[in-house]
Design a protein around this motif. Structure first.
Motif, PDB file in Angstrom:
ATOM      1  N   GLN A   1       8.949  59.642  98.987  1.00 37.27           N
ATOM      2  CA  GLN A   1      10.085  60.550  99.092  1.00 37.27           C
ATOM      3  C   GLN A   1       9.694  61.824  99.834  1.00 37.27           C
TER       4      GLN A   1
ATOM      5  N   SER B   1       7.076  62.304 101.761  1.00 35.27           N
ATOM      6  CA  SER B   1       6.654  62.067 103.144  1.00 35.27           C
ATOM      7  C   SER B   1       7.876  62.085 104.049  1.00 35.27           C
ATOM      8  N   LEU B   2       9.011  61.584 103.545  1.00 36.74           N
ATOM      9  CA  LEU B   2      10.246  61.607 104.322  1.00 36.74           C
ATOM     10  C   LEU B   2      10.866  62.995 104.336  1.00 36.74           C
TER      11      LEU B   2
ATOM     12  N   THR C   1       9.089  64.566 107.056  1.00 38.04           N
ATOM     13  CA  THR C   1       9.552  64.050 108.346  1.00 38.04           C
ATOM     14  C   THR C   1      10.871  64.678 108.759  1.00 38.04           C
ATOM     15  N   THR C   2      11.845  64.672 107.855  1.00 37.66           N
ATOM     16  CA  THR C   2      13.162  65.205 108.201  1.00 37.66           C
ATOM     17  C   THR C   2      13.118  66.715 108.401  1.00 37.66           C
TER      18      THR C   2
ATOM     19  N   ASN D   1       1.084  54.575 107.444  1.00 43.53           N
ATOM     20  CA  ASN D   1       1.356  55.971 107.133  1.00 43.53           C
ATOM     21  C   ASN D   1       0.082  56.740 106.828  1.00 43.53           C
TER      22      ASN D   1
ATOM     23  N   LYS E   1       5.484  61.684 112.335  1.00 47.49           N
ATOM     24  CA  LYS E   1       6.593  61.269 111.483  1.00 47.49           C
ATOM     25  C   LYS E   1       6.166  60.050 110.685  1.00 47.49           C
ATOM     26  N   TYR E   2       6.776  59.879 109.527  1.00 45.31           N
ATOM     27  CA  TYR E   2       6.413  58.762 108.659  1.00 45.31           C
ATOM     28  C   TYR E   2       7.383  57.594 108.805  1.00 45.31           C
ATOM     29  N   LYS E   3       6.850  56.389 108.679  1.00 45.98           N
ATOM     30  CA  LYS E   3       7.722  55.239 108.514  1.00 45.98           C
ATOM     31  C   LYS E   3       8.564  55.455 107.255  1.00 45.98           C
TER      32      LYS E   3
ATOM     33  N   ASP F   1      10.965  56.176 109.626  1.00 48.58           N
ATOM     34  CA  ASP F   1      11.692  56.864 110.692  1.00 48.58           C
ATOM     35  C   ASP F   1      11.695  55.991 111.948  1.00 48.58           C
TER      36      ASP F   1
ATOM     37  N   TRP G   1      11.394  48.844 102.386  1.00 45.97           N
ATOM     38  CA  TRP G   1      11.814  49.972 103.227  1.00 45.97           C
ATOM     39  C   TRP G   1      11.200  49.876 104.632  1.00 45.97           C
TER      40      TRP G   1
ATOM     41  N   GLY H   1      13.411  49.426 107.991  1.00 44.20           N
ATOM     42  CA  GLY H   1      13.295  50.369 109.085  1.00 44.20           C
ATOM     43  C   GLY H   1      12.964  49.694 110.401  1.00 44.20           C
TER      44      GLY H   1
END
Length: 248
Positions: free
Chosen positions: A55, A57-58, A61-62, A128, A158-160, A162, A188, A192
């Motif tokens: 969570q 890591s995203l 990224t965002t 990642n 960026k993390y997978k 993405d 996930w 992706g």
């Protein structure tokens, strides 16, 4: 968004096989034990820590704030500990994650990778973990020589999962998205990759499930050896246009 319930069997080989590393190739059991011990011998909290790590890591990224996966892992381990009244210092959290770099491969992984190499497949890891981290993992697990390339999201920041990660990895290998196949034990990651126009092969390891709202991958087997056998049976494409389109 509709759930896809059927998927036709693949008939043509992908050009590049991309492999997730943690849980997909490497057995996380020693890490899980170490994390559980750090959380007061609470094995039930280990899945919560892993999903919390993903969570955040995203979140990074965002928010365009890249941080090393290990650092995020230690920080989220402390978050889970605090929410369950477990005292855990930063150094203790980092110590609990040390087994990450010395995980053994799942029993069938080396045989499967060797068969795929013998069959002429190009094998690339896409993880990642950091560059330094995956190099240590593969060295300790004896997997380095099976791969043509080791890619880390560290290079794209960026993390997978993405989409930019999959687009970048395909370009890095000089392949079109529909020439790429993601092989992973995480729903996930498969979702992706497929949404990025890739093909997918799901390793249905215990406790792992596909995302019901994503298209199904072409291959779904309980271990990598069974996936390898299906991939080896595929015919080589005579031209790029022979590779299936519209998989996503």
């Amino acid at each position: 968004m509709k759930t896809q319930t059927t998927k036709s069997a693949p008939s043509v080989r992908p050009t590049v096989l991309f492999f997730d590393v943690n849980e997909s190739l490497l057995d996380l059991e020693n890490l899980k034990k170490s994390v559980a011990m750090a959380l007061g011998d609470r094995e039930d909290l280990v899945p919560l820590w892993f999903t919390t790590m993903l969570q955040y890591s995203l979140v990074s990224t965002t928010s365009r704030q890249y941080g090393d996966f290990g650092i995020i892992g230690a920080a989220t381990l402390r978050m889970v500990a605090a929410n369950h009244d477990v005292q855990l210092t930063e150094s203790e959290a980092k110590e609990a994650l040390k087994p990450m770099r010395s995980l053994p491969p799942h029993p069938e992984v080396k045989e499967a990778l060797q068969k795929l190499r013998n069959a002429g497949y190009k094998l690339v890891s896409l993880t990642n973990s950091s560059n330094q981290g995956v190099q240590a993992q593969f060295k300790n697990a004896g997997l380095t020589d099976y791969f043509d390339e080791m890619l880390s999201i560290e290079d794209v920041g960026k993390y997978k999962p993405d989409r930019d990660v999959y687009d970048w990895a395909a370009r890095k290998m000089g392949a079109q998205p529909n020439e790429c196949m993601m092989v992973a034990a995480h729903g996930w990651d498969i979702a992706g990759a497929i949404w990025a126009g890739w093909r997918g092969a799901f390793i249905a390891r215990p406790g792992q499930q596909l995302y019901p709202l994503a298209p199904l991958p072409e291959i779904n087997e309980p271990d990598l050896l069974k996936i390898a056998e299906k991939l080896i049976d595929l015919k080589s494409s005579g031209a790029k246009g022979d590779i299936p389109n519209g998989i996503n």
